[in-house]
Design a protein around this motif. Sequence first.
Motif, PDB file in Angstrom:
ATOM      1  N   ARG A  87     -16.851  40.729 -19.206  1.00 24.60           N
ATOM      2  CA  ARG A  87     -15.605  39.835 -19.082  1.00 24.60           C
ATOM      3  C   ARG A  87     -14.539  40.667 -17.924  1.00 24.60           C
ATOM      4  O   ARG A  87     -13.883  40.131 -17.175  1.00 24.60           O
ATOM      5  CB  ARG A  87     -14.830  39.813 -20.342  1.00 24.60           C
ATOM      6  CG  ARG A  87     -15.884  39.089 -21.486  1.00 24.60           C
ATOM      7  CD  ARG A  87     -16.115  37.631 -21.030  1.00 24.60           C
ATOM      8  NE  ARG A  87     -16.722  37.010 -22.064  1.00 24.60           N
ATOM      9  CZ  ARG A  87     -17.782  37.030 -22.650  1.00 24.60           C
ATOM     10  NH1 ARG A  87     -18.568  37.701 -22.089  1.00 24.60           N
ATOM     11  NH2 ARG A  87     -18.137  36.321 -23.444  1.00 24.60           N
TER      12      ARG A  87
ATOM     13  N   VAL B 281     -12.158  37.405 -25.663  1.00 23.21           N
ATOM     14  CA  VAL B 281     -12.365  35.903 -25.380  1.00 23.21           C
ATOM     15  C   VAL B 281     -11.701  35.744 -24.073  1.00 23.21           C
ATOM     16  O   VAL B 281     -10.617  36.314 -23.780  1.00 23.21           O
ATOM     17  CB  VAL B 281     -11.373  35.104 -26.223  1.00 23.21           C
ATOM     18  CG1 VAL B 281     -11.367  33.531 -25.961  1.00 23.21           C
ATOM     19  CG2 VAL B 281     -12.182  35.212 -27.499  1.00 23.21           C
ATOM     20  N   THR B 282     -12.461  35.133 -23.101  1.00 24.31           N
ATOM     21  CA  THR B 282     -11.786  35.004 -21.836  1.00 24.31           C
ATOM     22  C   THR B 282     -11.672  33.146 -21.603  1.00 24.31           C
ATOM     23  O   THR B 282     -12.398  32.649 -22.282  1.00 24.31           O
ATOM     24  CB  THR B 282     -12.767  35.343 -20.553  1.00 24.31           C
ATOM     25  OG1 THR B 282     -13.953  34.724 -20.685  1.00 24.31           O
ATOM     26  CG2 THR B 282     -13.008  36.481 -20.591  1.00 24.31           C
ATOM     27  N   THR B 283     -10.716  32.746 -20.903  1.00 25.23           N
ATOM     28  CA  THR B 283     -10.495  31.553 -20.705  1.00 25.23           C
ATOM     29  C   THR B 283     -10.114  31.316 -18.837  1.00 25.23           C
ATOM     30  O   THR B 283      -9.480  32.189 -18.385  1.00 25.23           O
ATOM     31  CB  THR B 283      -9.134  31.174 -21.169  1.00 25.23           C
ATOM     32  OG1 THR B 283      -9.260  31.405 -22.485  1.00 25.23           O
ATOM     33  CG2 THR B 283      -9.016  29.637 -21.239  1.00 25.23           C
TER      34      THR B 283
ATOM     35  N   SER C 258      -8.393  28.836 -16.349  1.00 23.96           N
ATOM     36  CA  SER C 258      -7.862  27.755 -16.293  1.00 23.96           C
ATOM     37  C   SER C 258      -7.470  27.586 -14.752  1.00 23.96           C
ATOM     38  O   SER C 258      -7.073  28.236 -14.028  1.00 23.96           O
ATOM     39  CB  SER C 258      -6.374  28.250 -17.057  1.00 23.96           C
ATOM     40  OG  SER C 258      -5.379  27.188 -16.617  1.00 23.96           O
TER      41      SER C 258
ATOM     42  N   ARG D 260      -9.119  23.763 -18.733  1.00 23.01           N
ATOM     43  CA  ARG D 260      -9.190  25.033 -19.428  1.00 23.01           C
ATOM     44  C   ARG D 260     -10.567  25.334 -20.142  1.00 23.01           C
ATOM     45  O   ARG D 260     -11.001  24.432 -20.787  1.00 23.01           O
ATOM     46  CB  ARG D 260      -8.247  25.567 -20.222  1.00 23.01           C
ATOM     47  CG  ARG D 260      -6.692  25.402 -19.351  1.00 23.01           C
ATOM     48  CD  ARG D 260      -5.803  26.182 -20.520  1.00 23.01           C
ATOM     49  NE  ARG D 260      -4.433  26.275 -19.707  1.00 23.01           N
ATOM     50  CZ  ARG D 260      -3.497  25.191 -19.921  1.00 23.01           C
ATOM     51  NH1 ARG D 260      -3.901  24.267 -20.592  1.00 23.01           N
ATOM     52  NH2 ARG D 260      -2.379  25.490 -19.368  1.00 23.01           N
ATOM     53  N   TYR D 261     -11.387  26.400 -19.902  1.00 23.89           N
ATOM     54  CA  TYR D 261     -12.850  26.590 -20.340  1.00 23.89           C
ATOM     55  C   TYR D 261     -12.745  27.970 -20.945  1.00 23.89           C
ATOM     56  O   TYR D 261     -12.461  28.914 -20.170  1.00 23.89           O
ATOM     57  CB  TYR D 261     -13.919  26.240 -19.284  1.00 23.89           C
ATOM     58  CG  TYR D 261     -15.335  26.662 -19.784  1.00 23.89           C
ATOM     59  CD1 TYR D 261     -15.711  25.989 -20.984  1.00 23.89           C
ATOM     60  CD2 TYR D 261     -15.925  27.713 -19.199  1.00 23.89           C
ATOM     61  CE1 TYR D 261     -16.984  26.206 -21.501  1.00 23.89           C
ATOM     62  CE2 TYR D 261     -17.275  27.858 -19.745  1.00 23.89           C
ATOM     63  CZ  TYR D 261     -17.631  27.276 -20.714  1.00 23.89           C
ATOM     64  OH  TYR D 261     -18.946  27.614 -21.272  1.00 23.89           O
ATOM     65  N   SER D 262     -13.314  27.947 -22.286  1.00 27.24           N
ATOM     66  CA  SER D 262     -13.459  29.489 -22.698  1.00 27.24           C
ATOM     67  C   SER D 262     -14.944  29.232 -23.206  1.00 27.24           C
ATOM     68  O   SER D 262     -15.156  28.792 -24.402  1.00 27.24           O
ATOM     69  CB  SER D 262     -12.381  29.752 -23.784  1.00 27.24           C
ATOM     70  OG  SER D 262     -12.664  30.928 -24.516  1.00 27.24           O
TER      71      SER D 262
ATOM     72  N   SER E 227     -14.683  30.981 -27.306  1.00 27.36           N
ATOM     73  CA  SER E 227     -13.796  30.636 -28.151  1.00 27.36           C
ATOM     74  C   SER E 227     -14.438  30.229 -29.463  1.00 27.36           C
ATOM     75  O   SER E 227     -15.343  29.658 -29.371  1.00 27.36           O
ATOM     76  CB  SER E 227     -12.896  29.434 -27.605  1.00 27.36           C
ATOM     77  OG  SER E 227     -11.893  28.814 -28.538  1.00 27.36           O
TER      78      SER E 227
ATOM     79  N   GLN F 160      -6.141  33.220 -29.636  1.00 26.66           N
ATOM     80  CA  GLN F 160      -7.283  33.385 -28.845  1.00 26.66           C
ATOM     81  C   GLN F 160      -7.161  32.819 -27.477  1.00 26.66           C
ATOM     82  O   GLN F 160      -7.396  33.728 -26.503  1.00 26.66           O
ATOM     83  CB  GLN F 160      -8.585  32.621 -29.369  1.00 26.66           C
ATOM     84  CG  GLN F 160      -9.270  33.376 -30.774  1.00 26.66           C
ATOM     85  CD  GLN F 160     -10.520  32.858 -31.100  1.00 26.66           C
ATOM     86  OE1 GLN F 160     -11.590  32.387 -30.107  1.00 26.66           O
ATOM     87  NE2 GLN F 160     -10.636  33.136 -32.371  1.00 26.66           N
ATOM     88  N   THR F 161      -6.798  31.481 -27.381  1.00 19.58           N
ATOM     89  CA  THR F 161      -7.223  31.038 -25.793  1.00 19.58           C
ATOM     90  C   THR F 161      -5.962  30.308 -25.580  1.00 19.58           C
ATOM     91  O   THR F 161      -4.980  30.407 -26.361  1.00 19.58           O
ATOM     92  CB  THR F 161      -8.275  29.858 -25.908  1.00 19.58           C
ATOM     93  OG1 THR F 161      -7.976  28.684 -26.495  1.00 19.58           O
ATOM     94  CG2 THR F 161      -9.878  30.566 -26.376  1.00 19.58           C
TER      95      THR F 161
END
Length: 359
Positions: A7, A69-71, A73, A87-89, A92, A227-228
Motif C-alpha cells: 500500500r 486500509v487504502t481508498t 477517490s 471511492r473504492y477500498s 475495507s 477506516q475509509t
Amino acid sequence: MPPCARRFLFVLTAVAVAQGFPADAAAQSLLRQTPNIPDGLAAIPWNLSVQLPLRLTDTPADGVALRDVTTLSFILALPLRLSVGGRYSPSSTVVKREIGELELFGRFLAFEQDSGSPVDAALQVGYNTVAGSLDGELRVSRRFGPLEIIGIGRGMTDAFGEGEAGLAAGAGVVLRPLPGSIPAALVGDALWLFTPNLDEQLVWSAGLQLALPLTPLSLSLLVANTQTTTLQGSTLPSDELWVGLELAFSIPTGAYFGLHSTKGESREATRVPPAEPARTERVEIEGFAFRPLRLVVPRGTTVVWTNRDKVVHTVTAEDGGFDGTVPPDRSFQLTFERPGSYPYFCEPHPFMRGVVVVK
C-alpha cells in the motif's frame, strides 16, 4: 512483500505519477476539508481530482499485527456546479461479512460564499454497491477569515449492511493559522451516529493539511477512529485508532479533450486593458486561494487580481497564453475579448486554481 508495504509503495507511485504532470495539473487542495468530511465544493470544470488516503492500525486481527486500509477517490467536476465520482477500498471491512467497498456518487454545489451567498452548501447522493444502500449528505460551511466551520447531515437506507437505516450529524473545523504566509491548516471533526445497535456512536478525526509549494500535491497527516472516506466508512466508528496520510492532486482532463482554451486562443482573447476599462470584475488572492474560483463575465470585461497574501503569486494560464506576477498588495489585470473557458493557476503554488468563463 507485506500488504502494508505494498500500500505504501502504491502511495509513493501515485506521488511519482502526480509529479510527472505539468505544474498546471494542480491539486484539488485538502485545505478545505477534514478527514471524515471530504470537500464537496467547487472545482474547475472537466478536471479530474484524485485523493489517496492510507490508514493504518497496530491493533492485531486475524494474526496480522499491522493492518492498513487504502481508498482510491476520484471526482470529475462538471459545469453548472455539478460533479460525479467514486471511492473504492479493496480492504475495507465497513460492510459486515464483506471485504471491499465501492461508492458512486454525484454532487451539486447549491450555494457558494464566493458568489455572494452567506454559506457554501453542497448536496451529495450516492450508492454503496456493497451495502446496497442509497446514501446522502448535506454539507453547509462558512468561512470567518482563517476559520471555517462545517456542518453536515447524513442518511443511509442500509447502514453498514445491517438492514437498517442510519442517520448521522456532525461538525468540522478548519483553521489556517498563517493564511497569507503558509498553506497549511489544522482540522478536526466529530459526528454522532443515530443507530442504536452500535456500541460506539461517536466518530472523530483530526489532522494537519499541507499544500506543497512548487508541486501539484497536497498532503494530510491524520488520526481517526474510521477506516475509509466513503460516506459509510467515514460514519462508522471503530474501536481501533487509525493513523495515516492522504495525498491529493488533479488532472486537467478538459485540456486534453478541447474543453479549455488553447494557447493561441488565450493570447488572442486577452489584452492589457485601457486606462479606464468599461467593465471590471475582481478576484481576491487570499489564504492561498483565488476568490471566486470560477468567474463568469461578458466579453470585454477587465478582470483584476489583487494579492492579499504575504507571498508572491502568479496568474498563469493553463495553456501558457497569459502570465502575470502579483506581489503582495499589488494587482494584475487583463481584458477578455472572446468567449471561452480560460483556466489558470499560481506557478509557485500549483494547488491554487481558478477559471474565467467569458460568455
